[in-house]
Design a protein around this motif. Structure first.
Motif, PDB file in Angstrom:
ATOM      1  N   ALA A 104       0.858  -1.184   0.000  1.00  0.00           N
ATOM      2  CA  ALA A 104       0.000   0.000   0.000  1.00  0.00           C
ATOM      3  C   ALA A 104       0.892   1.231   0.000  1.00  0.00           C
ATOM      4  CB  ALA A 104      -0.920   0.017   1.224  1.00  0.00           C
ATOM      5  N   ASN A 105       0.540   2.229  -0.795  1.00  0.00           N
ATOM      6  CA  ASN A 105       1.345   3.451  -0.839  1.00  0.00           C
ATOM      7  C   ASN A 105       1.407   4.137   0.517  1.00  0.00           C
ATOM      8  OD1 ASN A 105       1.931   3.175  -3.566  1.00  0.00           O
ATOM      9  ND2 ASN A 105       0.190   4.413  -4.226  1.00  0.00           N
ATOM     10  N   SER A 106       0.359   3.959   1.316  1.00  0.00           N
ATOM     11  CA  SER A 106       0.321   4.585   2.644  1.00  0.00           C
ATOM     12  C   SER A 106       1.157   3.831   3.667  1.00  0.00           C
ATOM     13  CB  SER A 106      -1.126   4.688   3.127  1.00  0.00           C
ATOM     14  OG  SER A 106      -1.909   5.438   2.226  1.00  0.00           O
ATOM     15  N   PHE A 107       1.632   2.632   3.299  1.00  0.00           N
ATOM     16  CA  PHE A 107       2.521   1.840   4.151  1.00  0.00           C
ATOM     17  C   PHE A 107       3.863   1.666   3.432  1.00  0.00           C
ATOM     18  CE2 PHE A 107      -1.233  -0.687   6.183  1.00  0.00           C
ATOM     19  CZ  PHE A 107      -1.496   0.387   7.023  1.00  0.00           C
ATOM     20  N   PRO A 108       4.692   2.702   3.352  1.00  0.00           N
ATOM     21  CA  PRO A 108       5.964   2.572   2.644  1.00  0.00           C
ATOM     22  C   PRO A 108       6.892   1.558   3.319  1.00  0.00           C
ATOM     23  CG  PRO A 108       5.892   4.631   3.883  1.00  0.00           C
ATOM     24  CD  PRO A 108       4.518   4.041   3.948  1.00  0.00           C
ATOM     25  N   ILE A 109       7.684   0.882   2.501  1.00  0.00           N
ATOM     26  CA  ILE A 109       8.587  -0.148   3.009  1.00  0.00           C
ATOM     27  C   ILE A 109       9.792   0.493   3.682  1.00  0.00           C
ATOM     28  CG2 ILE A 109      10.160  -2.011   2.328  1.00  0.00           C
ATOM     29  CD1 ILE A 109       8.174  -2.743   0.124  1.00  0.00           C
ATOM     30  N   ASN A 110      10.102   0.049   4.901  1.00  0.00           N
ATOM     31  CA  ASN A 110      11.327   0.462   5.588  1.00  0.00           C
ATOM     32  C   ASN A 110      12.513  -0.330   5.060  1.00  0.00           C
ATOM     33  OD1 ASN A 110      10.054   2.328   7.371  1.00  0.00           O
ATOM     34  ND2 ASN A 110       9.405   0.628   8.668  1.00  0.00           N
ATOM     35  N   LYS A 111      12.372  -1.658   5.143  1.00  0.00           N
ATOM     36  CA  LYS A 111      13.402  -2.566   4.662  1.00  0.00           C
ATOM     37  C   LYS A 111      12.803  -3.962   4.580  1.00  0.00           C
ATOM     38  CE  LYS A 111      18.020  -4.401   5.678  1.00  0.00           C
ATOM     39  NZ  LYS A 111      19.156  -4.410   6.632  1.00  0.00           N
ATOM     40  N   ASP A 112      13.044  -4.640   3.486  1.00  0.00           N
ATOM     41  CA  ASP A 112      12.580  -6.016   3.291  1.00  0.00           C
ATOM     42  C   ASP A 112      11.080  -6.145   3.561  1.00  0.00           C
ATOM     43  OD1 ASP A 112      15.204  -6.683   2.678  1.00  0.00           O
ATOM     44  OD2 ASP A 112      15.677  -7.292   4.730  1.00  0.00           O
ATOM     45  N   LEU A 113      10.728  -6.819   4.652  1.00  0.00           N
ATOM     46  CA  LEU A 113       9.322  -7.087   4.983  1.00  0.00           C
ATOM     47  C   LEU A 113       8.760  -6.102   6.003  1.00  0.00           C
ATOM     48  CD1 LEU A 113       9.625 -10.971   5.294  1.00  0.00           C
ATOM     49  CD2 LEU A 113       8.956  -9.663   3.271  1.00  0.00           C
ATOM     50  N   SER A 114       9.554  -5.141   6.432  1.00  0.00           N
ATOM     51  CA  SER A 114       9.136  -4.164   7.436  1.00  0.00           C
ATOM     52  C   SER A 114       8.553  -2.927   6.756  1.00  0.00           C
ATOM     53  CB  SER A 114      10.330  -3.768   8.304  1.00  0.00           C
ATOM     54  OG  SER A 114       9.990  -2.707   9.176  1.00  0.00           O
ATOM     55  N   VAL A 115       7.364  -2.516   7.185  1.00  0.00           N
ATOM     56  CA  VAL A 115       6.713  -1.347   6.602  1.00  0.00           C
ATOM     57  C   VAL A 115       6.422  -0.298   7.673  1.00  0.00           C
ATOM     58  CG1 VAL A 115       5.673  -2.710   4.745  1.00  0.00           C
ATOM     59  CG2 VAL A 115       4.374  -2.286   6.835  1.00  0.00           C
ATOM     60  N   ASP A 116       6.242   0.935   7.233  1.00  0.00           N
ATOM     61  CA  ASP A 116       5.939   2.066   8.108  1.00  0.00           C
ATOM     62  C   ASP A 116       4.420   2.232   8.171  1.00  0.00           C
ATOM     63  OD1 ASP A 116       5.606   4.443   9.414  1.00  0.00           O
ATOM     64  OD2 ASP A 116       6.867   5.632   8.073  1.00  0.00           O
ATOM     65  N   ARG A 117       3.828   1.914   9.327  1.00  0.00           N
ATOM     66  CA  ARG A 117       2.381   2.050   9.505  1.00  0.00           C
ATOM     67  C   ARG A 117       2.021   3.238  10.397  1.00  0.00           C
ATOM     68  NH1 ARG A 117       1.224  -3.875  11.536  1.00  0.00           N
ATOM     69  NH2 ARG A 117       3.353  -3.570  12.230  1.00  0.00           N
ATOM     70  N   SER A 118       2.888   4.238  10.416  1.00  0.00           N
ATOM     71  CA  SER A 118       2.615   5.411  11.247  1.00  0.00           C
ATOM     72  C   SER A 118       1.394   6.191  10.765  1.00  0.00           C
ATOM     73  CB  SER A 118       3.842   6.327  11.292  1.00  0.00           C
ATOM     74  OG  SER A 118       4.221   6.752   9.988  1.00  0.00           O
ATOM     75  N   ALA A 119       0.936   5.927   9.549  1.00  0.00           N
ATOM     76  CA  ALA A 119      -0.296   6.559   9.071  1.00  0.00           C
ATOM     77  C   ALA A 119      -1.466   6.228   9.991  1.00  0.00           C
ATOM     78  CB  ALA A 119      -0.607   6.105   7.641  1.00  0.00           C
ATOM     79  N   PHE A 120      -1.498   5.010  10.503  1.00  0.00           N
ATOM     80  CA  PHE A 120      -2.540   4.615  11.455  1.00  0.00           C
ATOM     81  C   PHE A 120      -2.441   5.443  12.736  1.00  0.00           C
ATOM     82  CE2 PHE A 120      -3.950   0.008  10.263  1.00  0.00           C
ATOM     83  CZ  PHE A 120      -4.520   0.500   9.101  1.00  0.00           C
ATOM     84  N   ASP A 121      -1.220   5.686  13.185  1.00  0.00           N
ATOM     85  CA  ASP A 121      -1.026   6.479  14.403  1.00  0.00           C
ATOM     86  C   ASP A 121      -1.559   7.893  14.215  1.00  0.00           C
ATOM     87  OD1 ASP A 121       0.266   4.319  15.608  1.00  0.00           O
ATOM     88  OD2 ASP A 121       2.231   4.962  14.888  1.00  0.00           O
TER      89      ASP A 121
END
Length: 251
Positions: A104-121
């Motif tokens: 999802a564009n709103s969950f950009p990838i940090n590295k490998d399988l880890s994504v940034d879900r701070s949009a939810f926060d």
């Protein structure tokens, strides 16, 4: 079991990613999926290679940190189960397993399988709370609430914010997540004071974050590991329309 893993590898947010094949051997059926990834990473470290990055925390299906797309499904093949509670007995010897991050564009990838879900926060910060004065905790029975209403609010509150609904949705919509948070508070008298501004602000922030629109396919609820109901989206729509029709907020 001996397994073939096709794992998404991406060194950082800006880099181009790709699927890399790995072999893991002697995997116990009693291992969790994340324990199997631990075995893979130990093997990679022994070879001097970079381990696979993935999100995890409690490993008890509570925190919502684990977020893997396994063989084309959020959290894998077992319904009502988070990745950390998925066990390898759901797979067979010789299987090929494809492991990807949330897409999802709103969950950009940090590295490998880890994504940034701070949009939810940021959506929660926009209104997913009840403003109260500090002090001692009020008595639990101070405000009588019918059991059926309390049960519905509790069911909505079980959302762990993992993002599986977004990953499963073809539109990358966050409506199930937002509706659970709105419903949880809208059903209770404690949330009544801020109900209009809450739903307006949370929906506005959801749009700012770039999540897609809901088209009522239902894949979000089908893949939700805690069984959040689509009824919450109906509650969100009702709350939003009521707020817009009666609110003083002209923005």
């Amino acid at each position: 079991m001996n397994l073939t893993l096709n794992v998404w590898r991406q060194p950082n947010r800006q880099a181009q990613g790709k699927i890399v094949e790995y072999q893991v051997k002697d995997i116990s059926p009693e291992m969790s999926f994340l324990e199997m990834l631990d075995v893979l990473n130990e093997d990679l470290l022994h070879k001097g290679e970079d381990p696979v990055a993935f999100d995890h925390d409690c490993r008890e299906g509570i925190c919502g940190s684990c977020d893997l797309f396994i063989n084309g499904r959020s959290h894998g093949p077992e319904k009502g189960t988070t990745t950390c509670q998925l066990h390898m007995r759901k797979f067979s010897d010789g299987d090929t397993i494809t492991i990807e991050p949330w897409r999802a564009n709103s969950f950009p990838i940090n590295k490998d399988l880890s994504v940034d879900r701070s949009a939810f926060d940021r959506i929660i910060q926009a209104g997913g709370y009840v403003s109260v004065n500090t002090g001692g905790a009020p008595d639990g029975n101070e405000i009588p609430i019918p059991k059926d209403i309390a049960d519905r609010a509790f069911e909505a509150a079980t959302c762990i914010g993992c993002g599986a609904c977004v990953a499963a949705c073809k539109n990358a919509s966050a409506m199930l997540f937002v509706s659970a948070k709105v419903s949880q508070l809208a059903l209770l008298p404690q949330g009544d004071v801020e109900r209009k501004t809450r739903v307006e602000n949370m929906v506005a922030q959801m749009d700012i974050e770039g999540f897609g629109a809901c088209s009522n396919i239902g894949s979000c609820a089908a893949e939700c590991p805690v069984g959040i109901s689509l009824e919450n989206i109906a509650i969100l729509n009702r709350e939003f329309l009521t707020a817009k029709a009666t609110s003083n907020n002209l923005v």
